[in-house]
Design an enzyme around this catalytic site. Sequence first.
Site, mmCIF file in Angstrom:
data_model
loop_
_atom_site.group_PDB
_atom_site.id
_atom_site.type_symbol
_atom_site.label_atom_id
_atom_site.label_comp_id
_atom_site.label_asym_id
_atom_site.label_seq_id
_atom_site.Cartn_x
_atom_site.Cartn_y
_atom_site.Cartn_z
ATOM 1 N N ASP A 9 -3.360 50.300 27.380
ATOM 2 C CA ASP A 9 -2.553 51.442 27.776
ATOM 3 C C ASP A 9 -1.481 51.596 26.689
ATOM 4 O O ASP A 9 -1.271 50.684 25.888
ATOM 5 C CB ASP A 9 -1.928 51.151 29.151
ATOM 6 C CG ASP A 9 -0.925 52.204 29.554
ATOM 7 O OD1 ASP A 9 -1.248 53.395 29.446
ATOM 8 O OD2 ASP A 9 0.200 51.838 29.975
ATOM 9 N N LEU A 10 -0.818 52.732 26.635
ATOM 10 C CA LEU A 10 0.179 52.951 25.578
ATOM 11 C C LEU A 10 1.617 52.782 26.092
ATOM 12 O O LEU A 10 2.322 51.826 25.743
ATOM 13 C CB LEU A 10 -0.002 54.350 24.987
ATOM 14 C CG LEU A 10 1.023 54.768 23.949
ATOM 15 C CD1 LEU A 10 0.848 53.979 22.652
ATOM 16 C CD2 LEU A 10 0.927 56.257 23.647
ATOM 17 N N ASP A 11 2.009 53.747 26.960
ATOM 18 C CA ASP A 11 3.406 53.781 27.424
ATOM 19 C C ASP A 11 3.729 52.531 28.251
ATOM 20 O O ASP A 11 3.099 52.280 29.273
ATOM 21 C CB ASP A 11 3.636 55.022 28.292
ATOM 22 C CG ASP A 11 3.454 56.320 27.510
ATOM 23 O OD1 ASP A 11 4.037 56.434 26.430
ATOM 24 O OD2 ASP A 11 2.740 57.213 28.002
ATOM 25 N N THR A 17 8.061 53.515 25.805
ATOM 26 C CA THR A 17 8.313 54.921 26.106
ATOM 27 C C THR A 17 8.508 55.160 27.602
ATOM 28 O O THR A 17 8.939 56.245 27.988
ATOM 29 C CB THR A 17 7.142 55.790 25.616
ATOM 30 O OG1 THR A 17 5.950 55.067 25.889
ATOM 31 C CG2 THR A 17 7.241 56.081 24.139
ATOM 32 N N LYS A 45 4.541 55.575 36.871
ATOM 33 C CA LYS A 45 3.996 54.987 35.639
ATOM 34 C C LYS A 45 2.477 55.117 35.641
ATOM 35 O O LYS A 45 1.822 54.827 36.639
ATOM 36 C CB LYS A 45 4.402 53.516 35.521
ATOM 37 C CG LYS A 45 5.856 53.349 35.132
ATOM 38 C CD LYS A 45 6.201 51.899 34.880
ATOM 39 C CE LYS A 45 7.664 51.766 34.501
ATOM 40 N NZ LYS A 45 8.086 50.349 34.462
ATOM 41 N N SER A 114 -5.018 55.844 27.626
ATOM 42 C CA SER A 114 -3.703 56.297 28.083
ATOM 43 C C SER A 114 -3.804 57.613 28.835
ATOM 44 O O SER A 114 -4.659 58.442 28.537
ATOM 45 C CB SER A 114 -2.790 56.493 26.858
ATOM 46 O OG SER A 114 -1.627 57.202 27.210
ATOM 47 N N ALA A 115 -2.895 57.804 29.797
ATOM 48 C CA ALA A 115 -2.848 59.072 30.539
ATOM 49 C C ALA A 115 -2.098 60.142 29.766
ATOM 50 O O ALA A 115 -2.141 61.324 30.107
ATOM 51 C CB ALA A 115 -2.153 58.842 31.877
ATOM 52 N N SER A 116 -1.434 59.724 28.691
ATOM 53 C CA SER A 116 -0.529 60.653 28.003
ATOM 54 C C SER A 116 -1.238 61.614 27.067
ATOM 55 O O SER A 116 -2.134 61.224 26.315
ATOM 56 C CB SER A 116 0.505 59.866 27.205
ATOM 57 O OG SER A 116 1.259 60.757 26.412
ATOM 58 N N ASN A 118 0.462 62.883 24.769
ATOM 59 C CA ASN A 118 1.229 62.675 23.537
ATOM 60 C C ASN A 118 0.834 61.380 22.827
ATOM 61 O O ASN A 118 1.515 60.951 21.893
ATOM 62 C CB ASN A 118 2.729 62.629 23.865
ATOM 63 C CG ASN A 118 3.234 63.939 24.460
ATOM 64 O OD1 ASN A 118 3.100 64.991 23.846
ATOM 65 N ND2 ASN A 118 3.786 63.893 25.669
ATOM 66 N N LYS A 145 -5.448 58.101 36.447
ATOM 67 C CA LYS A 145 -5.353 56.769 37.024
ATOM 68 C C LYS A 145 -4.715 56.923 38.409
ATOM 69 O O LYS A 145 -3.821 57.753 38.530
ATOM 70 C CB LYS A 145 -4.467 55.857 36.152
ATOM 71 C CG LYS A 145 -4.998 55.646 34.728
ATOM 72 C CD LYS A 145 -3.957 54.904 33.876
ATOM 73 C CE LYS A 145 -4.398 54.838 32.421
ATOM 74 N NZ LYS A 145 -3.401 54.227 31.520
ATOM 75 N N GLU A 169 -2.197 46.704 30.945
ATOM 76 C CA GLU A 169 -1.591 47.809 31.714
ATOM 77 C C GLU A 169 -0.225 47.423 32.282
ATOM 78 O O GLU A 169 -0.046 46.300 32.740
ATOM 79 C CB GLU A 169 -2.488 48.130 32.907
ATOM 80 C CG GLU A 169 -3.222 49.441 32.830
ATOM 81 C CD GLU A 169 -2.361 50.687 32.753
ATOM 82 O OE1 GLU A 169 -1.164 50.646 33.099
ATOM 83 O OE2 GLU A 169 -2.892 51.723 32.354
ATOM 84 N N ASP A 170 0.716 48.348 32.262
ATOM 85 C CA ASP A 170 2.028 48.067 32.871
ATOM 86 C C ASP A 170 2.201 48.776 34.210
ATOM 87 O O ASP A 170 3.218 48.578 34.863
ATOM 88 C CB ASP A 170 3.161 48.500 31.936
ATOM 89 C CG ASP A 170 3.260 50.007 31.834
ATOM 90 O OD1 ASP A 170 2.203 50.654 31.659
ATOM 91 O OD2 ASP A 170 4.375 50.538 31.947
#
Length: 218
Positions: A9-11, A17, A45, A114-116, A118, A145, A169-170
């Site tokens: 995952d990213l954020d 972020t 999140k 990622s869900a983003s 961006n 998600k 994942e966070d």
Amino acid sequence: MNKKGFIFDLDGVIVDTAKYHFLAWQRLAKSLDIEFTEEENEQLKGVSRVKSLEKILAWGNKSIPEAQFTELMAKKNEEYLSYIADMNSDEILPDVPRVLNLLKQEKQPISLGSASKNARTILERVNLKSDFDAIVDGNDVSKAKPDPEVFLIAAKAINIKPEDCIVFEDSVAGVSAANAANMISIGIGSKANLGHATYVFNDFTEISDDFITSLIDN
Ligand code: BG6
Ligand code: MG
């Protein structure tokens, strides 16, 4: 040689972020006179932009016209983009590069899930885009998600079976998505929030090289 698929995952996993998303949602909630707590933020999140705004409105018992909804989403993103505009590789979370480098050294395929929308912009800002063999983000999925779609596509993109994938994942929703995809889930955060993950670590500094190697070998 064993090959596993490592999906990040990213954020909140690669970069911090999550704090910028929180600030932007908080300001938006305030403008609508909706109280918005850190606990509620935890539930946002990993959740897509549209779903996040729907949740905030539901918590505040508010319904708004579609045009205003679209406008608020754009405003939130504009504010978020202003926070990430100055990002650089200093904002990569501790020991993430160590783990990425180890995986590359071990020739393990690496994917972003990622869900983003961006995600690509952020990876470019922090100079990590070329570290990923595949990037799957909010532009590539139709189901947010905790639906497993994003991770299933991320696994396919690197040609690894879901059961051979490991997800970092966070978010509560993201760990659920990884579990639903039949993948090993590694929660990055607190056990209190991410107790449903296969493993939980506070951050990457707690993840040893030996642990990563054991994931590859088993
Ligand atoms: C997730 C974040 O990675 O992406 C969420 O955890 C965010 O907080 C979601 O809402 C969508 O991101 P974006 O950048 O497309 O608004
Ligand atoms: Mg996240």
